[in-house]
Design an enzyme around this catalytic site. Structure first.
Site, mmCIF file in Angstrom:
data_model
loop_
_atom_site.group_PDB
_atom_site.id
_atom_site.type_symbol
_atom_site.label_atom_id
_atom_site.label_comp_id
_atom_site.label_asym_id
_atom_site.label_seq_id
_atom_site.Cartn_x
_atom_site.Cartn_y
_atom_site.Cartn_z
ATOM 1 N N SER A 42 -21.425 -15.259 4.830
ATOM 2 C CA SER A 42 -21.830 -15.896 3.588
ATOM 3 C C SER A 42 -22.113 -14.834 2.527
ATOM 4 C CB SER A 42 -23.065 -16.767 3.838
ATOM 5 O OG SER A 42 -23.379 -17.504 2.685
ATOM 6 N N TYR A 53 -17.617 -19.337 -6.437
ATOM 7 C CA TYR A 53 -17.879 -18.527 -5.243
ATOM 8 C C TYR A 53 -19.203 -18.928 -4.585
ATOM 9 C CZ TYR A 53 -18.837 -14.226 -2.547
ATOM 10 O OH TYR A 53 -19.158 -13.328 -1.561
ATOM 11 N N LYS A 76 -19.851 -20.624 -0.742
ATOM 12 C CA LYS A 76 -20.721 -20.023 0.274
ATOM 13 C C LYS A 76 -21.851 -20.976 0.659
ATOM 14 C CE LYS A 76 -18.630 -16.028 0.741
ATOM 15 N NZ LYS A 76 -17.943 -15.669 1.995
#
Ligand code: NAP
Length: 263
Positions: free
Chosen positions: A147, A161, A165
């Site tokens: 992560s 992004y 995650k």
């Protein structure tokens, strides 16, 4: 498989798949797993880099290899099946590959989010779902998702992004509860900042250089991951001090938000 211990797993003879093995953290994880005796299959798009990695891995693990796959293409499920046909059941899967976008909020399109979610999130889901039934049946196996602190402490930006995650984290946590009693461990890795291609590109785009306590090398992170995989902890934090920021955020959310939006 020797069962899990606090001192790390016995990787000898295990089949380990590492996505994003052509550079950065994935490359280091692949090398370290091979050195620890695992048969490692590296997955990524750049074949010359994978070939070079394989030459290096084979010095300690002659059966290690690679498969070229674009994770954004939706093919990773089929790739994982063919890996199991060639190498045998996967014991360790590390969903490490990821991409970031160079597009700002004004110019980003929903298709950019789709593409990134496919590469960073859905590919990890697909790879995991392919190997998990076998792991459950055998009563052992380890899956790790790499992560980012962006997933739990998102900063300012288009959010693609960090969203990918955060999704990865929620998926990993839910599945970890489900499979734990069946002998399968699922981990979520927070590597902190690493000076890889991705890390350096983020600095070029304006990310402030993180303080020393939030920076790690790929060697440090990989070593930690290998030591912690299969252990009792769901999260693997390379820079544990960052966890305090999540506590700060939960305790004084308005202050936290004021602090974040001023940066
Ligand atoms: N660097 C940091 O500061 C930092 C911080 C927190 C978290 N992370 C996470 O750490 C992990 C490793 O990143 P890194 O820093 O080592 O970056 P990196 O050196 O840029 O490596 C990224 C890897 O992902 C692969 N990849 C990207 N898109 C792909 C696709 N569509 N299909 C297949 N493979 C793909 C790349 O291979 P190809 O280009 O050959 O396909 C490469 O091997 C990522 O999950 C990242 O989000 C990094």
């Amino acid at each position: 498989m020797a069962q899990y211990s606090r001192d790390g797993m016995d990787y000898r003879g295990k089949v380990a798949v590492v996505t994003g093995a052509s550079s950065g953290l994935g490359r280091q994880l692949a090398l370290d797993l091979a050195a620890a005796g695992a048969v490692v299959v590296g997955v990524a798009r750049r074949e010359p880099e994978l070939r070079e990695l394989t030459d290096e891995m084979r010095r300690s693990s002659p059966k290690s290899g690679y498969v070229v796959c674009d994770l954004a293409s939706g093919d990773i499920g089929t790739t994982m099946q063919s890996i199991e046909e060639t190498y045998g059941p996967v014991d360790v899967l590390i969903n490490n590959a990821a991409m970031d976008l160079k597009v700002g909020l004004r110019d980003i399109a929903v298709d950019d989010y789709r593409h990134l979610m496919e590469a960073n999130f859905l590919s990890a889901v697909s790879a995991t779902l392919t190997v998990l039934p076998g792991m459950i049946e055998r009563g052992h196996g380890v899956v790790a998702m790499v992560s980012s602190d962006g997933g739990r402490l998102p900063g300012s930006g288009p959010g693609a992004y960090p969203a990918s995650k955060a999704a990865l984290g929620a998926f990993a946590e839910s599945v970890s509860y489900r499979v734990r009693r069946k002998g399968v461990r699922v981990h979520l890795v927070y590597p902190a900042f690493m000076p890889t291609a991705m890390g350096l590109a983020a600095l070029d785009r304006g990310l402030r250089r993180p303080p020393f306590f939030a920076r790690r090398t790929v060697e440090q992170v990989s070593k930690l991951v290998l030591r912690k995989l299969g252990g009792p902890h769901f999260e693997i934090n390379a820079a544990p001090v960052i966890v305090w920021a999540t506590v700060f955020r939960a305790a004084v959310p308005r202050l936290y938000q004021r602090f974040r939006s001023s940066r």
